[in-house]
Scaffold this motif. Structure first.
Motif, PDB file in Angstrom:
ATOM      1  N   THR A 159       0.867  -1.176   0.000  1.00  0.00           N
ATOM      2  CA  THR A 159       0.000   0.000   0.000  1.00  0.00           C
ATOM      3  C   THR A 159       0.905   1.227   0.000  1.00  0.00           C
ATOM      4  O   THR A 159       2.067   1.144   0.423  1.00  0.00           O
ATOM      5  CB  THR A 159      -0.933   0.020   1.216  1.00  0.00           C
ATOM      6  OG1 THR A 159      -0.148  -0.127   2.420  1.00  0.00           O
ATOM      7  CG2 THR A 159      -1.937  -1.118   1.152  1.00  0.00           C
ATOM      8  N   TYR A 160       0.376   2.351  -0.484  1.00  0.00           N
ATOM      9  CA  TYR A 160       1.242   3.494  -0.743  1.00  0.00           C
ATOM     10  C   TYR A 160       0.756   4.756  -0.022  1.00  0.00           C
ATOM     11  O   TYR A 160      -0.398   4.875   0.344  1.00  0.00           O
ATOM     12  CB  TYR A 160       1.327   3.750  -2.248  1.00  0.00           C
ATOM     13  CG  TYR A 160       1.878   2.569  -3.021  1.00  0.00           C
ATOM     14  CD1 TYR A 160       3.244   2.394  -3.169  1.00  0.00           C
ATOM     15  CD2 TYR A 160       1.015   1.635  -3.595  1.00  0.00           C
ATOM     16  CE1 TYR A 160       3.753   1.313  -3.877  1.00  0.00           C
ATOM     17  CE2 TYR A 160       1.513   0.545  -4.298  1.00  0.00           C
ATOM     18  CZ  TYR A 160       2.883   0.383  -4.439  1.00  0.00           C
ATOM     19  OH  TYR A 160       3.383  -0.690  -5.118  1.00  0.00           O
ATOM     20  N   ASP A 161       1.713   5.686   0.114  1.00  0.00           N
ATOM     21  CA  ASP A 161       1.434   6.934   0.820  1.00  0.00           C
ATOM     22  C   ASP A 161       1.855   8.114  -0.050  1.00  0.00           C
ATOM     23  O   ASP A 161       2.957   8.123  -0.623  1.00  0.00           O
ATOM     24  CB  ASP A 161       2.203   6.949   2.141  1.00  0.00           C
ATOM     25  CG  ASP A 161       1.910   8.183   2.989  1.00  0.00           C
ATOM     26  OD1 ASP A 161       0.835   8.788   2.800  1.00  0.00           O
ATOM     27  OD2 ASP A 161       2.749   8.532   3.836  1.00  0.00           O
ATOM     28  N   GLY A 162       0.994   9.130  -0.156  1.00  0.00           N
ATOM     29  CA  GLY A 162       1.347  10.375  -0.821  1.00  0.00           C
ATOM     30  C   GLY A 162       1.289  10.314  -2.329  1.00  0.00           C
ATOM     31  O   GLY A 162       1.111   9.255  -2.930  1.00  0.00           O
ATOM     32  N   VAL A 163       1.472  11.482  -2.946  1.00  0.00           N
ATOM     33  CA  VAL A 163       1.399  11.578  -4.402  1.00  0.00           C
ATOM     34  C   VAL A 163       2.551  10.831  -5.073  1.00  0.00           C
ATOM     35  O   VAL A 163       2.452  10.417  -6.225  1.00  0.00           O
ATOM     36  CB  VAL A 163       1.403  13.054  -4.857  1.00  0.00           C
ATOM     37  CG1 VAL A 163       0.156  13.766  -4.371  1.00  0.00           C
ATOM     38  CG2 VAL A 163       2.658  13.780  -4.375  1.00  0.00           C
ATOM     39  N   ASP A 164       3.652  10.634  -4.335  1.00  0.00           N
ATOM     40  CA  ASP A 164       4.786   9.900  -4.888  1.00  0.00           C
ATOM     41  C   ASP A 164       4.663   8.394  -4.678  1.00  0.00           C
ATOM     42  O   ASP A 164       5.536   7.646  -5.117  1.00  0.00           O
ATOM     43  CB  ASP A 164       6.096  10.400  -4.268  1.00  0.00           C
ATOM     44  CG  ASP A 164       6.406  11.827  -4.665  1.00  0.00           C
ATOM     45  OD1 ASP A 164       6.649  12.059  -5.859  1.00  0.00           O
ATOM     46  OD2 ASP A 164       6.389  12.715  -3.791  1.00  0.00           O
ATOM     47  N   GLU A 165       3.611   7.972  -3.990  1.00  0.00           N
ATOM     48  CA  GLU A 165       3.325   6.558  -3.780  1.00  0.00           C
ATOM     49  C   GLU A 165       4.519   5.805  -3.180  1.00  0.00           C
ATOM     50  O   GLU A 165       5.066   4.872  -3.756  1.00  0.00           O
ATOM     51  CB  GLU A 165       2.848   5.899  -5.076  1.00  0.00           C
ATOM     52  CG  GLU A 165       1.541   6.501  -5.581  1.00  0.00           C
ATOM     53  CD  GLU A 165       0.957   5.734  -6.753  1.00  0.00           C
ATOM     54  OE1 GLU A 165       1.647   4.858  -7.314  1.00  0.00           O
ATOM     55  OE2 GLU A 165      -0.207   6.011  -7.102  1.00  0.00           O
ATOM     56  N   ILE A 166       4.893   6.247  -1.996  1.00  0.00           N
ATOM     57  CA  ILE A 166       5.954   5.585  -1.245  1.00  0.00           C
ATOM     58  C   ILE A 166       5.348   4.404  -0.482  1.00  0.00           C
ATOM     59  O   ILE A 166       4.328   4.564   0.205  1.00  0.00           O
ATOM     60  CB  ILE A 166       6.621   6.567  -0.262  1.00  0.00           C
ATOM     61  CG1 ILE A 166       7.217   7.760  -1.022  1.00  0.00           C
ATOM     62  CG2 ILE A 166       7.701   5.855   0.558  1.00  0.00           C
ATOM     63  CD1 ILE A 166       8.302   7.417  -2.006  1.00  0.00           C
ATOM     64  N   PRO A 167       5.931   3.207  -0.582  1.00  0.00           N
ATOM     65  CA  PRO A 167       5.379   2.046   0.134  1.00  0.00           C
ATOM     66  C   PRO A 167       5.284   2.285   1.643  1.00  0.00           C
ATOM     67  O   PRO A 167       6.188   2.871   2.245  1.00  0.00           O
ATOM     68  CB  PRO A 167       6.381   0.928  -0.183  1.00  0.00           C
ATOM     69  CG  PRO A 167       6.998   1.337  -1.482  1.00  0.00           C
ATOM     70  CD  PRO A 167       7.078   2.831  -1.433  1.00  0.00           C
ATOM     71  N   ILE A 168       4.190   1.842   2.216  1.00  0.00           N
ATOM     72  CA  ILE A 168       3.941   2.031   3.649  1.00  0.00           C
ATOM     73  C   ILE A 168       4.588   0.904   4.452  1.00  0.00           C
ATOM     74  O   ILE A 168       4.453  -0.278   4.115  1.00  0.00           O
ATOM     75  CB  ILE A 168       2.431   2.081   3.936  1.00  0.00           C
ATOM     76  CG1 ILE A 168       1.823   3.353   3.312  1.00  0.00           C
ATOM     77  CG2 ILE A 168       2.155   2.038   5.436  1.00  0.00           C
ATOM     78  CD1 ILE A 168       0.314   3.420   3.418  1.00  0.00           C
ATOM     79  N   ILE A 169       5.280   1.282   5.499  1.00  0.00           N
ATOM     80  CA  ILE A 169       5.919   0.328   6.401  1.00  0.00           C
ATOM     81  C   ILE A 169       5.061   0.180   7.656  1.00  0.00           C
ATOM     82  O   ILE A 169       4.703   1.171   8.299  1.00  0.00           O
ATOM     83  CB  ILE A 169       7.333   0.800   6.796  1.00  0.00           C
ATOM     84  CG1 ILE A 169       8.196   0.996   5.547  1.00  0.00           C
ATOM     85  CG2 ILE A 169       7.981  -0.191   7.758  1.00  0.00           C
ATOM     86  CD1 ILE A 169       8.368  -0.236   4.700  1.00  0.00           C
ATOM     87  N   LYS A 170       4.727  -1.046   7.992  1.00  0.00           N
ATOM     88  CA  LYS A 170       3.894  -1.291   9.171  1.00  0.00           C
ATOM     89  C   LYS A 170       4.699  -1.032  10.443  1.00  0.00           C
ATOM     90  O   LYS A 170       5.898  -1.288  10.506  1.00  0.00           O
ATOM     91  CB  LYS A 170       3.381  -2.726   9.151  1.00  0.00           C
ATOM     92  CG  LYS A 170       2.475  -3.031   7.963  1.00  0.00           C
ATOM     93  CD  LYS A 170       2.118  -4.508   7.916  1.00  0.00           C
ATOM     94  CE  LYS A 170       1.289  -4.833   6.675  1.00  0.00           C
ATOM     95  NZ  LYS A 170       1.007  -6.279   6.552  1.00  0.00           N
TER      96      LYS A 170
END
Length: 345
Positions: A24-35
């Motif tokens: 899953t991604y975060d932000g407009v740059d689509e950085i992978p989310i770390i749990k």
């Protein structure tokens, strides 16, 4: 499209799309989310050392030159079984230089998180590494990282001069403001005093404690004197102060943080009485949370010296300029000084 191409016969995954499968991604740059993980490493080992080590009760870190661990990006699967033997990983610290093209800075942040997603999907505990260059990357450096989590940051090579130090300090404050981390593992050191459990300053003592003491010593020279008070700048906790000895493990009560030893109020008193420049003034105890409780080291020191002692009720931060901040982070004065008067028993 990368998923579709990967199904073609003879197609190679040159994009390393397997690293972000089901991410899953975060932000407009689509950085992978770390749990989020809630494990603080007891010890660290560099990736290069880990390749030949049999001591697995530690977290692997990548605070080394990029060329020494670029292989973890190119051949992640090759090192998976090795990494699984260790307690966990602080994610790769790919360089984010201010003079690199911005897209390359973002790419290196993405690569670190992508590897983190893959390692987590394989059951490995990972701690996100926060790396930024200047104000353009302060925000994206936090992308994909949960609030109130454990994070890591390396400062080696980032505080060589005033300009570097300013970007490092400014970025760190933004990171703390945005993420409100539970613990920060600092590899290299800032001008902060030693902290313990549930404190932002905690993990600064887990690695390179000599550097932390050195920074504290340097920054403390710039502190503005307060009329009528004699300053004592020392690492501390609520019921005692501390000194660092790199070859000893004397402070076993604090979770085996090697090298830290208690200093009682009696020792401080004896030391002050031996100082020719101490004339019996009130004491300003510039030391982590020594003013947090009623009958801790600050009150005991006041009683022993028969003078007023003031001490911070929370984490105390010393900036390179000598400015003092008391609070959970280095940019907001949410704490205060407590005054302790001598009490006769």
């Amino acid at each position: 499209m990368t998923k579709l191409n990967n199904t073609r016969s003879g197609c190679r995954d040159v994009f390393h799309a397997f690293l972000v499968k089901n991410a899953t991604y975060d932000g407009v740059d689509e950085i992978p989310i770390i749990k989020k993980v809630n494990v603080v490493p007891k010890k660290l080992i560099s990736f290069i050392e880990a390749l030949k080590s049999k001591s697995y009760e530690r977290f692997i870190h990548f605070y080394i030159d990029d060329f020494q661990f670029e292989r973890i990006w190119n051949h992640t699967n090759k090192y998976l079984n090795l990494i699984k033997k260790f307690d966990g990983v602080i994610l790769p610290d790919f360089c984010v230089y201010r003079d690199m093209p911005l897209v390359m800075q973002k790419w290196n942040i993405y690569r670190s998180r992508a590897i983190g997603n893959f390692l987590q999907s394989n059951g490995i505990k990972v701690i996100p590494n926060i790396r930024y260059g200047d104000e353009r990357t302060y925000d994206i450096a936090c992308a994909g990282v949960s609030k109130n989590s454990i994070i890591a940051i390396g400062t080696n090579g980032c505080i060589k001069d005033k300009i570097d130090r300013k970007f490092t300090d400014d970025g760190f404050e933004i990171v703390i403001q945005k993420l409100s981390p539970k613990v920060v593992i600092i590899y290299g050191g800032f001008g902060i005093t030693k902290g313990f459990i549930n404190a932002i300053a905690l993990a600064a003592t887990l690695v390179n404690s000599e550097r932390i003491s050195e920074r504290l010593h340097i920054y403390s020279k710039n502190i503005t004197e307060e009329k009528g008070y004699y300053d004592i700048v020392i690492h501390g906790k609520v019921d005692s102060c501390l000194f660092y000895h790199p070859d000893k493990d004397t402070n076993k009560r604090e979770g085996n943080l090697k090298g830290w030893a208690d200093i009682s109020h009696r020792t401080i008193s004896k030391y002050l009485k031996s100082k020719k420049d101490y004339k019996g003034e009130a004491i300003r105890l510039i030391s982590y949370s020594t003013g947090k409780i009623n009958n801790g080291v600050a009150q005991n020191l006041a009683n022993k010296l028969n003078v007023t002692v003031k001490a911070p009720n929370d984490i105390i931060w010393i900036k390179p300029s000598g400015k003092i901040v008391i609070g959970k982070n280095s940019f907001s004065n949410t704490g205060h000084w407590r005054i302790y008067k001598p009490v006769k028993k």
